[in-house]
Write a protein that holds these residues in place. Structure first.
Motif, mmCIF file in Angstrom:
data_model
loop_
_atom_site.group_PDB
_atom_site.id
_atom_site.type_symbol
_atom_site.label_atom_id
_atom_site.label_comp_id
_atom_site.label_asym_id
_atom_site.label_seq_id
_atom_site.Cartn_x
_atom_site.Cartn_y
_atom_site.Cartn_z
ATOM 1 N N GLU A 18 0.845 -1.184 0.000
ATOM 2 C CA GLU A 18 0.000 0.000 0.000
ATOM 3 C C GLU A 18 0.884 1.239 0.000
ATOM 4 O OE1 GLU A 18 -2.281 -0.647 3.562
ATOM 5 O OE2 GLU A 18 -0.877 0.477 4.785
ATOM 6 N N ARG A 20 0.423 5.345 1.158
ATOM 7 C CA ARG A 20 -0.501 6.258 1.821
ATOM 8 C C ARG A 20 0.157 7.620 2.041
ATOM 9 N NH1 ARG A 20 0.912 2.273 5.658
ATOM 10 N NH2 ARG A 20 2.125 3.140 7.366
ATOM 11 N N SER A 21 -0.714 8.615 2.098
ATOM 12 C CA SER A 21 -0.311 9.959 2.484
ATOM 13 C C SER A 21 -1.163 10.297 3.702
ATOM 14 C CB SER A 21 -0.545 10.950 1.340
ATOM 15 O OG SER A 21 -1.932 11.068 1.080
ATOM 16 N N ASN A 22 -1.113 11.531 4.148
ATOM 17 C CA ASN A 22 -1.894 11.862 5.338
ATOM 18 C C ASN A 22 -3.394 11.859 5.059
ATOM 19 O OD1 ASN A 22 -1.989 14.150 3.791
ATOM 20 N ND2 ASN A 22 -1.491 15.567 5.444
ATOM 21 N N ALA A 24 -4.823 9.985 2.004
ATOM 22 C CA ALA A 24 -5.201 9.043 0.942
ATOM 23 C C ALA A 24 -4.434 7.733 1.099
ATOM 24 C CB ALA A 24 -4.912 9.656 -0.426
ATOM 25 N N ILE A 25 -4.993 6.673 0.512
ATOM 26 C CA ILE A 25 -4.338 5.374 0.500
ATOM 27 C C ILE A 25 -4.762 4.639 -0.761
ATOM 28 C CG2 ILE A 25 -6.162 4.231 1.823
ATOM 29 C CD1 ILE A 25 -3.923 2.544 3.156
ATOM 30 N N ASP A 26 -3.832 3.870 -1.325
ATOM 31 C CA ASP A 26 -4.164 2.975 -2.436
ATOM 32 C C ASP A 26 -3.316 1.727 -2.289
ATOM 33 O OD1 ASP A 26 -5.647 2.164 -4.632
ATOM 34 O OD2 ASP A 26 -4.317 3.088 -6.086
ATOM 35 N N ARG A 27 -3.783 0.643 -2.899
ATOM 36 C CA ARG A 27 -3.137 -0.660 -2.751
ATOM 37 C C ARG A 27 -2.979 -1.332 -4.105
ATOM 38 N NH1 ARG A 27 -6.863 -0.285 1.743
ATOM 39 N NH2 ARG A 27 -5.711 -0.494 3.681
ATOM 40 N N TYR A 93 4.874 10.551 1.535
ATOM 41 C CA TYR A 93 4.159 9.308 1.242
ATOM 42 C C TYR A 93 4.883 8.153 1.912
ATOM 43 C CZ TYR A 93 1.590 11.885 -2.318
ATOM 44 O OH TYR A 93 0.784 12.782 -2.968
ATOM 45 N N ASP A 98 0.795 -4.521 2.988
ATOM 46 C CA ASP A 98 -0.649 -4.393 3.225
ATOM 47 C C ASP A 98 -1.090 -5.416 4.270
ATOM 48 O OD1 ASP A 98 -3.374 -4.106 3.167
ATOM 49 O OD2 ASP A 98 -3.581 -4.416 1.006
#
Length: 195
Positions: A18, A20-22, A24-27, A93, A98
């Motif tokens: 994954e 992530r930022s403060n 948002a997140i994506d995997r 980031y 995950d």
């Protein structure tokens, strides 16, 4: 013992990372099976549908296609797999294994390579945080290498209620060392938090 069972060598093995930022997140996922190839395979690979203006994380196959899931053989996964990112904005980031969707038992290492910084980080042991001034798509900076552990048993010990009653405690072995997962944190056998 009854609580150990050998992993089926023909079953697909799923893992993922994954970003992530403060806010948002994506995997993205990687599916390993001895029969898979680097070519696009229906049922193993899945094209990434990007969200415009959002954080997007994906692997890239040999046809330069962004993949949400990338099906590869164990041998193909030990070669660097390109990882693409669409950054909606500059900032900090963090790449991580995950843990929410995958178990690290069965993996020896999950190495993230940052070619711009010349670093390699095993995401099973540490997260990787970096700052970028880039916005938009970056397909040539990051790579991932997946190394499965050989001859391991899975489902080492069935989850049980922790002694504090705060939730499940899971014990597992990684690279010959005992680890304990409790309340989303991982501890070594001495009780020292490692993640």
């Amino acid at each position: 013992p009854a609580y150990m069972r050998a992993a089926d060598p023909d079953a697909p093995f799923y893992t993922g990372i994954e970003l992530r930022s403060n806010d948002a997140i994506d995997r993205t996922g990687i599916v390993l099976n001895k029969y898979y190839t680097p070519a696009y395979e229906i049922g193993a690979d899945l094209l990434k549908v990007s969200n415009e203006g959002a954080l997007n994380l994906y692997t890239i196959n040999q046809y330069e296609q962004p993949l949400a899931f990338n099906g590869l053989s164990d041998d193909d996964a030990v070669a660097p797999i390109p990882v693409g990112v669409t950054f909606p904005k500059a900032g900090e980031y963090t790449f991580a294994f995950d843990f929410e969707n995958y178990d690290l038992s069965g993996l020896e290492a999950l190495d993230l390579i940052d070619k711009a910084q010349g670093t390699t980080t095993d995401l099973l042991m540490n997260d990787y945080t970096f700052v970028t001034n880039a916005t938009g798509t970056v397909n040539d900076r990051f790579q991932i290498i997946v190394r499965r552990a050989k001859d391991v048993a899975t489902d080492i010990i069935t989850p049980s209620l922790s002694e504090e009653g705060r939730g499940e405690t899971t014990k597992f072995i990684h690279n010959g060392q005992l680890f304990i997962r409790r309340d989303g944190k991982i501890y070594n056998a001495s009780g020292v938090q490692v993640r």
